[in-house]
Design a protein around this motif. Structure first.
Motif, PDB file in Angstrom:
ATOM      1  N   ASP A 151     -27.137 -14.998  63.407  1.00 20.92           N
ATOM      2  CA  ASP A 151     -25.901 -14.244  63.199  1.00 20.92           C
ATOM      3  C   ASP A 151     -26.034 -13.244  62.047  1.00 20.92           C
ATOM      4  O   ASP A 151     -25.535 -12.123  62.133  1.00 20.92           O
ATOM      5  CB  ASP A 151     -24.723 -15.177  62.944  1.00 20.92           C
ATOM      6  CG  ASP A 151     -24.289 -15.950  64.188  1.00 20.92           C
ATOM      7  OD1 ASP A 151     -24.724 -15.587  65.304  1.00 20.92           O
ATOM      8  OD2 ASP A 151     -23.535 -16.919  64.042  1.00 20.92           O
ATOM      9  N   LYS A 176     -17.102  -8.625  68.706  1.00 17.33           N
ATOM     10  CA  LYS A 176     -17.355  -8.889  70.128  1.00 17.33           C
ATOM     11  C   LYS A 176     -18.785  -8.512  70.506  1.00 17.33           C
ATOM     12  O   LYS A 176     -19.436  -9.221  71.267  1.00 17.33           O
ATOM     13  CB  LYS A 176     -16.339  -8.167  71.007  1.00 17.33           C
ATOM     14  CG  LYS A 176     -14.967  -8.807  70.957  1.00 17.33           C
ATOM     15  CD  LYS A 176     -14.006  -8.146  71.906  1.00 17.33           C
ATOM     16  CE  LYS A 176     -12.648  -8.849  71.808  1.00 17.33           C
ATOM     17  NZ  LYS A 176     -11.653  -8.256  72.679  1.00 17.33           N
ATOM     18  N   ILE A 203     -21.124 -11.221  69.262  1.00 14.80           N
ATOM     19  CA  ILE A 203     -21.127 -12.386  70.170  1.00 14.80           C
ATOM     20  C   ILE A 203     -21.962 -12.080  71.412  1.00 14.80           C
ATOM     21  O   ILE A 203     -22.791 -12.902  71.834  1.00 14.80           O
ATOM     22  CB  ILE A 203     -19.686 -12.790  70.545  1.00 14.80           C
ATOM     23  CG1 ILE A 203     -18.953 -13.340  69.311  1.00 14.80           C
ATOM     24  CG2 ILE A 203     -19.692 -13.824  71.679  1.00 14.80           C
ATOM     25  CD1 ILE A 203     -17.457 -13.505  69.508  1.00 14.80           C
ATOM     26  N   ARG A 215     -25.365 -14.013  72.552  1.00 17.28           N
ATOM     27  CA  ARG A 215     -25.457 -14.665  73.867  1.00 17.28           C
ATOM     28  C   ARG A 215     -26.581 -14.059  74.701  1.00 17.28           C
ATOM     29  O   ARG A 215     -27.341 -14.776  75.361  1.00 17.28           O
ATOM     30  CB  ARG A 215     -24.130 -14.551  74.612  1.00 17.28           C
ATOM     31  CG  ARG A 215     -23.053 -15.438  74.043  1.00 17.28           C
ATOM     32  CD  ARG A 215     -21.767 -15.273  74.802  1.00 17.28           C
ATOM     33  NE  ARG A 215     -20.710 -16.099  74.236  1.00 17.28           N
ATOM     34  CZ  ARG A 215     -19.446 -16.047  74.611  1.00 17.28           C
ATOM     35  NH1 ARG A 215     -19.077 -15.219  75.587  1.00 17.28           N
ATOM     36  NH2 ARG A 215     -18.556 -16.828  74.045  1.00 17.28           N
TER      37      ARG A 215
END
Length: 187
Positions: free
Chosen positions: A125, A136, A139, A143
């Protein structure tokens, strides 16, 4: 074999040796290698599942430390790609152990495992935040990277990518970079 002084770390490392030799990491097999009785291992782990999760926690901690050293000073897209490439290399170099870890169901029952994965994810992260400012997109980048990484490890490790016209390492790097660039440039 002469008896060894037992510890959690010795039991975990012996178990990992068995896993990487494609052998069952049962208490009986571990005890046989360590020159003791399987009952002696119960002083350290209450059952096989507890040992297996201890292996996961220990391995993820080692990986995180390795990655921190390897990635020191790197930022932005280069850091994210270096993270994925190094983790991919470690997983493929220790494919049977990687499979063992990936097949363990996620659970909150083992705080050491939860913390180990949280630290690994925190590292990723932090790297992602140097390139992506929108939450967003952070994320999605996380992913995307994890999906591509796990898929590549499984496909390469099990021999599914048989076509050698595109080397798997460069193919993975290209897919990762292109997908991350698409996320970065999306509205």
């Amino acid at each position: 074999m002469p008896r060894q002084i037992l510890s959690k770390e010795i039991i975990i490392q012996t178990s990992i040796s068995l896993i990487e030799a494609n052998r069952d990491n049962s208490f009986a097999n571990i005890a046989r290698i360590l020159g003791t009785q399987s009952q002696a291992l119960y002083n350290y782990f209450s059952n096989q599942i507890d040992l297996n999760y201890a292996i996961v926690a220990w391995t993820i901690k080692q990986i995180t430390q390795h990655l921190k050293q390897k990635l020191f000073g790197k930022t932005k897209m280069d850091a994210i790609i270096a993270f994925a490439m190094e983790l991919r290399k470690l997983a493929l170099d220790h494919f049977l152990l990687a499979q063992f870890i990936l097949k363990m169901p996620r659970t909150d029952k083992y705080p050491d495992v939860k913390l180990a994965f949280a630290n690994l994810k925190a590292l990723l992260d932090c790297l992602i935040a140097t390139e992506f400012t929108d939450r967003k997109k952070q994320i999605l980048a996380s992913r995307c990277g994890r999906d591509l990484l796990i898929g590549d490890i499984i496909n390469v490790g099990t021999g599914w990518f048989a076509d050698k016209s595109i080397p798997t390492e460069s193919g993975f790097r290209t897919l990762l970079k292109n997908n991350l660039e698409n996320i970065k440039n999306a509205n």
